[in-house]
Design a protein around this motif. Structure first.
Motif, PDB file in Angstrom:
ATOM      1  N   ASN A  87      -1.813  -2.804  -3.393  1.00 36.24           N
ATOM      2  CA  ASN A  87      -0.971  -2.091  -4.201  1.00 36.24           C
ATOM      3  C   ASN A  87      -1.520  -0.911  -4.829  1.00 36.24           C
ATOM      4  O   ASN A  87      -1.652  -0.019  -5.630  1.00 36.24           O
ATOM      5  CB  ASN A  87       0.348  -2.587  -3.442  1.00 36.24           C
ATOM      6  N   GLU A  88      -1.607  -1.684  -6.167  1.00 40.58           N
ATOM      7  CA  GLU A  88      -1.640  -1.403  -7.107  1.00 40.58           C
ATOM      8  C   GLU A  88      -3.562  -1.148  -7.359  1.00 40.58           C
ATOM      9  O   GLU A  88      -3.941  -0.362  -8.637  1.00 40.58           O
ATOM     10  CB  GLU A  88      -1.448  -2.651  -8.337  1.00 40.58           C
ATOM     11  N   SER A 143       2.321   9.388  -1.715  1.00 40.71           N
ATOM     12  CA  SER A 143       2.569   8.771  -0.704  1.00 40.71           C
ATOM     13  C   SER A 143       0.954   7.922  -0.774  1.00 40.71           C
ATOM     14  O   SER A 143       0.153   8.169  -1.972  1.00 40.71           O
ATOM     15  CB  SER A 143       2.450   9.771   0.954  1.00 40.71           C
ATOM     16  N   TRP A 144       0.649   6.752  -0.565  1.00 41.58           N
ATOM     17  CA  TRP A 144       0.038   6.244  -0.417  1.00 41.58           C
ATOM     18  C   TRP A 144      -0.952   6.205   0.019  1.00 41.58           C
ATOM     19  O   TRP A 144      -2.335   5.208  -0.005  1.00 41.58           O
ATOM     20  CB  TRP A 144       0.723   3.766  -0.185  1.00 41.58           C
ATOM     21  N   CYS A 145      -0.994   7.344   0.787  1.00 46.51           N
ATOM     22  CA  CYS A 145      -2.531   7.252   1.591  1.00 46.51           C
ATOM     23  C   CYS A 145      -2.656   8.903   1.406  1.00 46.51           C
ATOM     24  O   CYS A 145      -3.500   9.686   2.368  1.00 46.51           O
ATOM     25  CB  CYS A 145      -2.485   7.252   2.937  1.00 46.51           C
ATOM     26  N   ARG A 162      -1.073   2.577  -6.424  1.00 48.55           N
ATOM     27  CA  ARG A 162       0.058   2.576  -7.202  1.00 48.55           C
ATOM     28  C   ARG A 162       0.101   2.063  -8.832  1.00 48.55           C
ATOM     29  O   ARG A 162      -0.148   0.902  -8.861  1.00 48.55           O
ATOM     30  CB  ARG A 162       1.684   1.707  -6.723  1.00 48.55           C
ATOM     31  N   ARG A 179      -7.397  -1.704   2.426  1.00 48.30           N
ATOM     32  CA  ARG A 179      -6.197  -1.870   2.831  1.00 48.30           C
ATOM     33  C   ARG A 179      -6.307  -3.653   3.428  1.00 48.30           C
ATOM     34  O   ARG A 179      -7.176  -4.970   4.204  1.00 48.30           O
ATOM     35  CB  ARG A 179      -5.938  -1.021   3.733  1.00 48.30           C
ATOM     36  N   PRO A 227      -0.703  12.490  -6.511  1.00 50.49           N
ATOM     37  CA  PRO A 227      -0.706  11.642  -5.231  1.00 50.49           C
ATOM     38  C   PRO A 227       0.929  11.496  -4.749  1.00 50.49           C
ATOM     39  O   PRO A 227       2.068  11.799  -5.739  1.00 50.49           O
ATOM     40  CB  PRO A 227      -0.661   9.709  -6.095  1.00 50.49           C
ATOM     41  N   LYS A 249      -6.936   6.422  -0.746  1.00 52.84           N
ATOM     42  CA  LYS A 249      -5.889   4.791  -0.690  1.00 52.84           C
ATOM     43  C   LYS A 249      -5.664   4.832  -2.145  1.00 52.84           C
ATOM     44  O   LYS A 249      -6.199   5.114  -2.436  1.00 52.84           O
ATOM     45  CB  LYS A 249      -7.418   3.813  -0.336  1.00 52.84           C
TER      46      LYS A 249
END
Length: 194
Positions: A148-149, A167-169, A186, A108, A165, A183
């Motif tokens: 993010n991608e 959320s982002w986590c 997006r 991250r 997915p 992880k």
């Protein structure tokens, strides 16, 4: 797709009435001949006649390069890093197997000290990553998912169901609704296949 035809220098490929000469060929007396040992490639590039070329196998091999977006499969994890096999560079499949490493600090962009590898990846996950350093014979390519991608695009739970997915986590099993940490990438439209 039919197997590609092999040729050697001097092989008569076709008449100029049937094809347009491309790379790796030459014209003589109204015919197109191979100037290389390799594979015959015929492509329609908008013209009325196909373009005929000869390419070598070494020219079709692509190597991961610094800055390239790669698709890889996680093979193992430990508290410090995840080991992966690089499968694609961009959208091009690789013929040879390349190994990569995603270090804990490259997972991250923020809160790097709080990253836990097992909460980011699991063996079998398909991950989009970026090459940050080239490998050599003994070592692996160093990869990052600190955008993010980038991150996990396909994951399965322990029962084998593909997760989605949320959320982002986190990813969730659509059947059992059990959530697992990842992880998550997006995914941009250019990486989606219809």
């Amino acid at each position: 797709m039919p197997p590609m035809k092999l040729c050697v220098p001097g092989d008569k490929l076709c008449s100029v009435e049937n094809c347009i000469p491309g790379t790796g060929v030459f014209l003589r007396h109204g015919y197109i001949y191979s100037s290389l040992a390799g594979y015959v490639l015929k492509k329609n590039e908008g013209e009325e006649l196909p373009v005929i070329s000869v390419v070598r196998e070494t020219e079709t091999q692509l190597l991961p390069d610094v800055g390239a977006i790669v698709t890889c499969k996680v093979t193992s994890i430990n508290p410090r890093f995840a080991k992966v096999h690089i499968l694609y560079v961009g959208s091009t499949p690789l013929k040879d197997r390349f190994r990569g490493t995603i270090r804990k600090e490259d997972v991250r962009a923020t809160e790097k000290d709080k990253v836990e590898t097992y909460k980011s990846f699991r063996p079998g996950d398909i991950v989009l990553a970026k090459v940050i350093s080239l490998g050599d014979v003994q070592s692996n390519y160093l990869l990052t998912t600190a955008e993010n991608e980038l991150g996990v695009v396909v994951a399965h739970n322990e029962a084998g169901a593909q997760m989605v997915p949320i959320s982002w986590c986190e990813m969730q099993c659509p059947r059992t609704h059990i959530k697992e940490f990842r992880k998550v990438a997006r995914v941009q439209p250019e990486f989606l296949q219809a």
